[in-house]
Design a protein around this motif. Structure first.
Motif, PDB file in Angstrom:
ATOM      1  N   THR A 142       0.832  -1.200   0.000  1.00 60.84           N
ATOM      2  CA  THR A 142       0.000   0.000   0.000  1.00 60.84           C
ATOM      3  C   THR A 142       0.868   1.252   0.000  1.00 60.84           C
ATOM      4  O   THR A 142       0.526   2.273  -0.599  1.00 60.84           O
ATOM      5  N   GLU A 143       2.028   1.159   0.672  1.00 63.17           N
ATOM      6  CA  GLU A 143       2.931   2.314   0.722  1.00 63.17           C
ATOM      7  C   GLU A 143       3.426   2.691  -0.674  1.00 63.17           C
ATOM      8  O   GLU A 143       3.695   3.866  -0.955  1.00 63.17           O
ATOM      9  N   LEU A 182       1.690   2.725  -3.285  1.00 63.59           N
ATOM     10  CA  LEU A 182       0.635   3.529  -3.884  1.00 63.59           C
ATOM     11  C   LEU A 182       0.684   4.965  -3.400  1.00 63.59           C
ATOM     12  O   LEU A 182       0.336   5.897  -4.122  1.00 63.59           O
ATOM     13  N   THR A 183       1.147   5.160  -2.179  1.00 60.59           N
ATOM     14  CA  THR A 183       1.161   6.503  -1.603  1.00 60.59           C
ATOM     15  C   THR A 183       2.531   7.162  -1.684  1.00 60.59           C
ATOM     16  O   THR A 183       2.740   8.225  -1.107  1.00 60.59           O
ATOM     17  N   GLN A 204      -8.168   8.703  -3.574  1.00 56.95           N
ATOM     18  CA  GLN A 204      -8.763   8.317  -2.301  1.00 56.95           C
ATOM     19  C   GLN A 204      -9.497   6.988  -2.422  1.00 56.95           C
ATOM     20  O   GLN A 204      -9.448   6.151  -1.513  1.00 56.95           O
ATOM     21  N   LEU A 233      -6.870   4.166  -2.563  1.00 56.56           N
ATOM     22  CA  LEU A 233      -6.314   3.892  -1.239  1.00 56.56           C
ATOM     23  C   LEU A 233      -7.324   3.178  -0.356  1.00 56.56           C
ATOM     24  O   LEU A 233      -6.976   2.238   0.367  1.00 56.56           O
ATOM     25  N   TYR A 234      -8.561   3.610  -0.409  1.00 56.04           N
ATOM     26  CA  TYR A 234      -9.601   2.966   0.397  1.00 56.04           C
ATOM     27  C   TYR A 234      -9.753   1.508  -0.006  1.00 56.04           C
ATOM     28  O   TYR A 234      -9.871   0.617   0.845  1.00 56.04           O
ATOM     29  N   ARG A 267      -7.525  -0.493  -1.405  1.00 57.22           N
ATOM     30  CA  ARG A 267      -6.367  -1.300  -1.039  1.00 57.22           C
ATOM     31  C   ARG A 267      -6.273  -1.505   0.475  1.00 57.22           C
ATOM     32  O   ARG A 267      -6.000  -2.604   0.946  1.00 57.22           O
ATOM     33  N   GLU A 268      -6.524  -0.447   1.226  1.00 56.59           N
ATOM     34  CA  GLU A 268      -6.365  -0.526   2.675  1.00 56.59           C
ATOM     35  C   GLU A 268      -7.463  -1.347   3.338  1.00 56.59           C
ATOM     36  O   GLU A 268      -7.249  -1.943   4.394  1.00 56.59           O
TER      37      GLU A 268
END
Length: 410
Positions: free
Chosen positions: A113-114, A116-117, A289, A292-293, A295-296
């Motif tokens: 996930t990191e 992606l950000t 957003q 991220l939502y 994936r998280e």
């Protein structure tokens, strides 16, 4: 049939490995399948900008227990949303674990996930905020028919004209030399497997069919419309690789059924996520957003879009394709690839839904970051196919995808 692993990044290729498929680059073959790679080969391929190649799985041996367990645990996260007891999902899961294990044996490091950000998104600005702009507003802000390539508009006219002849189709498609050359590359690919090379559009019309070839041409020309997608959001080659993968799986499945136009379903697969591209262009920050939502929280992207935007990419596609005057048949099944049983063309939408899941599953071992979208209850059963067919579908896909990527984007 030779077994290959998912495309191996050139950084992970070492001397002694054997090519599982012809290595194509920029429209030409660099090395044939079966080549034993040397250090000089690898060095030259890197200098020429080759990013990946197919390696025979036999070179890697069988995964040890530790690697298999790592692959199992990693892959399982992508299947959290789906029914694990469904035979199709079970078969797809087994396939995904095997492919992931083979990649891990090559030293592949899965994304997190990191990853992606890692890129800053704060500079992205949305055209609308949630609850301020409707689906219609977003599409209205995007649709500019004048910016379409002329070939798109003319092919669309042909498809909407029941009096159009084969000669009319060949004439229109042949107007753009570069475009017709790309279309001929597609028709001459392994997807069709014609015994001799097709040299002209008129010959392609005869062999493939006028309406079918026009449908393929329509999908191919639509791709060129989408430019200026923020690179921070998505790598467009990755996006089109997934879209083309869905198209290939959809055609393979359709070829195993009667009464289904495989060219139409291929085009539907190619454009099934077209609504995402509009969201990326007009609502980039909200799209991040949603990513991220998804994936998280291990939910499908379409659900994350509904939560973060108030609508999703199929809602956008439905309005967009109607504005483009797209054929109703294609608009309908593209708009329902996540809700197949609600479609007027349930069988075709079910094919697209299964193809999307197969493409997502094969993509897990290629850096995919989002969970499986799942299938409607009864969608797979509607196709009346043996579960053993899944293995055949994946083998056919592996034999076609590299050549098709080259035909479309080489």
């Amino acid at each position: 049939m030779e077994v290959t692993v998912p495309a191996t990044a050139i950084e992970d290729v070492t001397a002694g490995m054997i090519l599982g498929e012809d290595l194509m680059h920029s429209g030409r073959m660099l090395l044939p399948a079966g080549t034993v790679l040397t250090e000089n080969h690898v060095s030259i391929l890197k200098r020429q900008g080759v990013e990946s190649c197919e390696i025979k799985a036999e070179d890697l041996g069988d995964p040890d227990d530790e690697t298999f367990e790592r692959a199992f645990q990693y892959t399982r996260e992508f299947f959290m949303y789906v029914d694990h007891d469904h035979p199709l999902m079970g078969a797809i899961f087994d396939m995904a674990v095997k492919r992931t294990a083979l990649r891990l044996m090559q030293g592949w490091v899965p994304p997190t996930t990191e990853d992606l950000t890692a890129v800053a998104f704060d500079h992205l600005r949305d055209l609308f905020y949630r609850d301020e702009g409707s689906v219609q507003d977003v599409v209205n802000a995007e649709v500019h028919l004048a910016s379409f390539p002329d070939i798109f508009l003319k092919i669309n006219e042909i498809l909407n004209d029941p009096k159009a002849s084969s000669d009319d189709i060949a004439r229109v498609v042949s107007m753009d030399v570069g475009f017709s050359a790309k279309l001929l590359k597609l028709v001459n690919s392994a997807m069709y497997g014609f015994p001799s090379k097709i040299e002209s559009i008129s010959r392609a019309v005869t062999l493939v069919g006028g309406e079918e070839l026009s449908t393929l041409a329509l999908g191919l020309s639509a791709i060129s419309y989408f430019k200026d997608i923020p690179p921070e959001l998505i790598d467009m080659k990755t996006f089109w690789k997934h879209s083309l993968s869905v198209a290939v799986f959809a055609k393979i499945i359709a070829d195993n059924l009667s009464g289904i136009s495989s060219e139409k379903i291929f085009t539907a697969g190619l454009l099934h996520d077209v609504g995402k591209l509009v969201l990326y262009k007009k609502m980039p920050y909200a799209s991040v957003q949603a990513m991220l939502y998804a994936r998280e929280n291990f939910v499908p992207q379409i659900e994350a879009e509904d939560m973060c935007l108030g609508f999703n990419h199929t809602d956008i596609a439905s309005v967009l394709l109607k504005r483009w005057d797209f054929p109703d048949y294609l608009t309908e099944i593209i708009s329902h690839h996540h809700s197949a049983l609600n479609s007027e063309h349930k069988m075709e939408a079910a094919i697209l839904q299964v193809a999307d899941n197969l493409a997502n599953a094969t993509g897990i071992a290629e850096g995919g970051m989002y969970v499986m979208p799942g299938i409607d209850t009864g969608a797979w059963e509607m196709l009346s196919l043996d579960i053993e067919k899944v293995t055949d579908f994946v083998e056919c896909y592996d034999n076609q995808i590299t050549g098709l990527m080259n035909a479309f984007f080489g």
